[in-house]
Design a protein around this motif. Structure first.
Motif, PDB file in Angstrom:
ATOM      1  N   PHE A 101       0.855  -1.038   0.196  1.00 18.56           N
ATOM      2  CA  PHE A 101      -0.031  -0.411   0.303  1.00 18.56           C
ATOM      3  C   PHE A 101       0.796   1.604  -0.159  1.00 18.56           C
ATOM      4  O   PHE A 101       0.238   2.600  -0.375  1.00 18.56           O
ATOM      5  CB  PHE A 101      -1.091  -0.320   1.238  1.00 18.56           C
ATOM      6  CG  PHE A 101      -2.106  -1.543   0.871  1.00 18.56           C
ATOM      7  CD1 PHE A 101      -2.993  -1.069   0.157  1.00 18.56           C
ATOM      8  CD2 PHE A 101      -2.142  -2.025   2.062  1.00 18.56           C
ATOM      9  CE1 PHE A 101      -4.194  -0.987  -0.071  1.00 18.56           C
ATOM     10  CE2 PHE A 101      -2.648  -2.913   1.351  1.00 18.56           C
ATOM     11  CZ  PHE A 101      -4.067  -2.642   0.559  1.00 18.56           C
ATOM     12  N   ILE A 158      -5.614   8.574   8.972  1.00 21.54           N
ATOM     13  CA  ILE A 158      -4.148   7.358   9.915  1.00 21.54           C
ATOM     14  C   ILE A 158      -3.786   6.793   8.467  1.00 21.54           C
ATOM     15  O   ILE A 158      -4.381   6.285   8.119  1.00 21.54           O
ATOM     16  CB  ILE A 158      -5.090   6.674  11.255  1.00 21.54           C
ATOM     17  CG1 ILE A 158      -5.497   7.391  11.997  1.00 21.54           C
ATOM     18  CG2 ILE A 158      -3.588   5.407  11.404  1.00 21.54           C
ATOM     19  CD1 ILE A 158      -6.581   6.648  13.151  1.00 21.54           C
ATOM     20  N   GLU A 160      -0.703   4.011   7.882  1.00 21.71           N
ATOM     21  CA  GLU A 160       1.252   3.264   8.416  1.00 21.71           C
ATOM     22  C   GLU A 160       2.052   3.767   7.213  1.00 21.71           C
ATOM     23  O   GLU A 160       2.846   3.378   7.113  1.00 21.71           O
ATOM     24  CB  GLU A 160       0.616   2.166   8.962  1.00 21.71           C
ATOM     25  CG  GLU A 160       0.251   1.102   7.461  1.00 21.71           C
ATOM     26  CD  GLU A 160       0.100  -0.068   7.894  1.00 21.71           C
ATOM     27  OE1 GLU A 160       0.275  -0.326   9.506  1.00 21.71           O
ATOM     28  OE2 GLU A 160       0.145  -1.198   7.493  1.00 21.71           O
ATOM     29  N   ALA A 185       1.125   6.599  11.145  1.00 15.61           N
ATOM     30  CA  ALA A 185       1.471   5.385  12.045  1.00 15.61           C
ATOM     31  C   ALA A 185       0.507   4.444  12.062  1.00 15.61           C
ATOM     32  O   ALA A 185      -0.493   4.618  11.173  1.00 15.61           O
ATOM     33  CB  ALA A 185       1.564   6.146  13.591  1.00 15.61           C
ATOM     34  N   ASN A 186       0.519   2.665  12.272  1.00 18.01           N
ATOM     35  CA  ASN A 186      -0.495   2.278  12.619  1.00 18.01           C
ATOM     36  C   ASN A 186      -1.283   2.757  13.192  1.00 18.01           C
ATOM     37  O   ASN A 186      -1.010   2.775  14.444  1.00 18.01           O
ATOM     38  CB  ASN A 186       0.416   0.524  12.514  1.00 18.01           C
ATOM     39  CG  ASN A 186      -0.571   0.160  13.092  1.00 18.01           C
ATOM     40  OD1 ASN A 186      -1.490  -0.442  14.286  1.00 18.01           O
ATOM     41  ND2 ASN A 186      -0.862  -1.219  11.560  1.00 18.01           N
ATOM     42  N   SER A 187      -1.889   2.170  13.257  1.00 21.17           N
ATOM     43  CA  SER A 187      -3.604   2.692  13.772  1.00 21.17           C
ATOM     44  C   SER A 187      -3.092   2.221  15.226  1.00 21.17           C
ATOM     45  O   SER A 187      -3.682   3.103  16.698  1.00 21.17           O
ATOM     46  CB  SER A 187      -5.174   1.806  13.254  1.00 21.17           C
ATOM     47  OG  SER A 187      -4.788   0.370  13.559  1.00 21.17           O
ATOM     48  N   GLU A 202     -11.553   1.277   5.499  1.00 18.98           N
ATOM     49  CA  GLU A 202     -11.744   0.872   4.121  1.00 18.98           C
ATOM     50  C   GLU A 202     -10.747  -0.369   3.995  1.00 18.98           C
ATOM     51  O   GLU A 202      -9.444  -0.040   3.604  1.00 18.98           O
ATOM     52  CB  GLU A 202     -11.647   1.597   2.591  1.00 18.98           C
ATOM     53  CG  GLU A 202     -12.403   0.311   1.360  1.00 18.98           C
ATOM     54  CD  GLU A 202     -11.464  -0.390   0.612  1.00 18.98           C
ATOM     55  OE1 GLU A 202     -11.509  -0.584   1.470  1.00 18.98           O
ATOM     56  OE2 GLU A 202     -10.774   0.309   0.262  1.00 18.98           O
TER      57      GLU A 202
END
Ligand SMILES: C[S@@+](CC[C@H](N)C(=O)[O-])C[C@H]1O[C@@H](n2cnc3c(N)ncnc32)[C@H](O)[C@@H]1O
Length: 412
Positions: A101, A158, A160, A185-187, A202
């Motif tokens: 991603f 948010i 990542e 960041a990662n959630s 999503e």
């Protein structure tokens, strides 16, 4: 390495023992798992509750023979891999490489899916006005911008992966910098001053769970959503239809099974009973074919042998999302005769009570395509037959994958 900055272990870190016997870990869908040497483990543990390298080093020295140079190198690597983050910020110190991603390709593809984007836009317009909003996995930022445009009070976007750089430019270009706050960041590593009214997500894969949807939602709904707040989508159905696989066009395994059936004829020709060879082929690789392929065509061209069958119906907002291992068998009723070779797996995401988004083979094609799973055996079926599906959820590095096969017949 700054010896006096407090660092903490990323909450999104997941570690596994690889088949090679080595330890590997990752903090993101867009990062390949990296090896962690055994001496990295106590170092990581020393930072678990948050610590400066100086304090961690002093504590480690009490129990281990440890050199400051080697320690510094290890901490550097842990920071590079994002296993460690600066404490309290949740900010990705080192953006992952432009993989998965992080690359613009997949986002271009997703943005061009008008069905997907417009369904979300309509649902966001229904629920964002006047609300505080967070989006988990904002990608290029388009859904967060919809929320801002619809009159959200505040939007926390948010993301990542490296695509966050594009999201930042999008927020700026659309004049939404005052309203949309980007958190790279990662959630799991994000903390909010106040929980929000609405969480948009999503992170649906073609196998709806392959992007780690369920563990991610479980975490954000507990920590980032107000009690009584809304998830968008709030409900997810996972469904399938039975499909015929032409004997020779299916998987390697389906083809092998079809070829093995020819042995019946050859037994006569050779004058040798070839049954044991056939049986050995049938026993070979008894699991369902793992390869999954999406069909990127506007029309679903497989012969469908059943009505739509629901495998799961998940209340994302309040339901149990801890799915793992073998689930209850699912009855699949056959409506047309044929050679049952697998299922097309799809989801129906209820964005709200009125708007649904699906990659059903009977609906308009979407960016997800169709996920065709080939069973470990071909089964001639007639209308009215009922077969039982064995469904399993496999988890690696918090990513999940549904495994579906025909269940072996029950012994009387
Ligand atoms: C399928 S894309 C959707 C992007 C965007 N929301 C859109 O609709 O175009 C999912 C995005 O979520 C990100 N992502 C997935 N899980 C995440 C998590 N737990 N925390 C932060 N980002 C995440 C991925 O890096 C990816 O960019």
């Amino acid at each position: 390495v700054d010896w006096d900055v407090p660092y903490v272990v990323s909450r999104s870190l997941s570690l596994e023992v690889a088949r090679t016997g080595r330890l590997a870990g990752t903090t993101s869908l867009s990062r390949r798992p990296a090896h962690l040497d055994p001496e990295g483990v106590p170092v990581l543990l020393a930072f678990a509750a948050g610590s400066t390298p100086r304090d961690a080093f002093e504590r480690l020295q009490e129990e281990w023979e440890i050199e400051s140079e080697g320690f510094e190198e290890l901490v550097h690597r842990l920071l590079e891999e994002n296993f460690l983050l600066p404490a309290g910020t949740g900010i990705d110190s080192a953006l992952a490489p432009a993989e998965n991603f992080g690359s613009i390709h997949s986002h271009l593809y997703m943005l061009r899916d008008v069905v997907r984007v417009m369904s979300y836009r309509e649902a966001i317009r229904n629920h964002a006005p006047g609300r505080t909003v967070a989006e988990v996995g904002c990608g290029t930022g388009v859904l967060s911008l919809f929320a801002a445009r619809a009159g959200a009070r505040k939007v926390i976007a948010i993301e990542e992966s490296r695509i966050a750089e594009v999201a930042a430019a999008m927020i700026e270009a659309n004049g939404c910098s005052g309203l949309v706050e980007l958190r790279i960041a990662n959630s799991r590593d994000v903390e909010l001053d106040e929980p929000v009214d609405l969480i948009i997500h999503e992170i649906l894969g073609t196998d709806p769970f392959e992007e780690g949807l369920l563990p991610v939602l479980q975490d954000v709904r507990e920590r980032l959503l107000k009690p009584g707040g809304r998830l968008l989508p709030y409900r997810l159905e996972v469904c399938c239809v039975a499909i015929e696989l032409e004997e020779r066009s299916g998987s390697d395994r389906a083809r092998m099974l079809a070829e093995a059936r020819e042995l019946e004829r050859l037994s006569g020709l050779y004058g040798v009973e070839l049954g044991p060879v056939r049986e050995a082929v049938a026993k070979h690789e008894p699991r369902v074919q793992r390869t999954r392929f999406t069909v990127d065509k506007p029309l679903f061209d497989r012969k469908v042998l059943s009505e739509e069958t629901r495998i799961l119906d998940l209340d994302l907002q309040k339901g149990d999302l801890e799915l793992a291992g073998q689930l209850a068998p699912v009855p699949l009723r056959i409506s047309r005769p044929g050679i049952l070779g697998g299922v097309a797996l799809f989801f129906r995401a209820h964005l709200d009570e009125t708007i649904q988004l699906t990659n059903s083979p009977f609906a308009r094609a979407t960016t997800w395509g169709w996920d065709v799973r080939t069973f470990s055996q071909l089964l001639p079926v007639a209308a009215g037959d009922e077969v039982s599906l064995a469904v399993e959820v496999e988890t690696t590095f918090r990513r999940q994958m549904l495994q579906i096969d025909v269940a072996p017949p029950r012994k009387p």
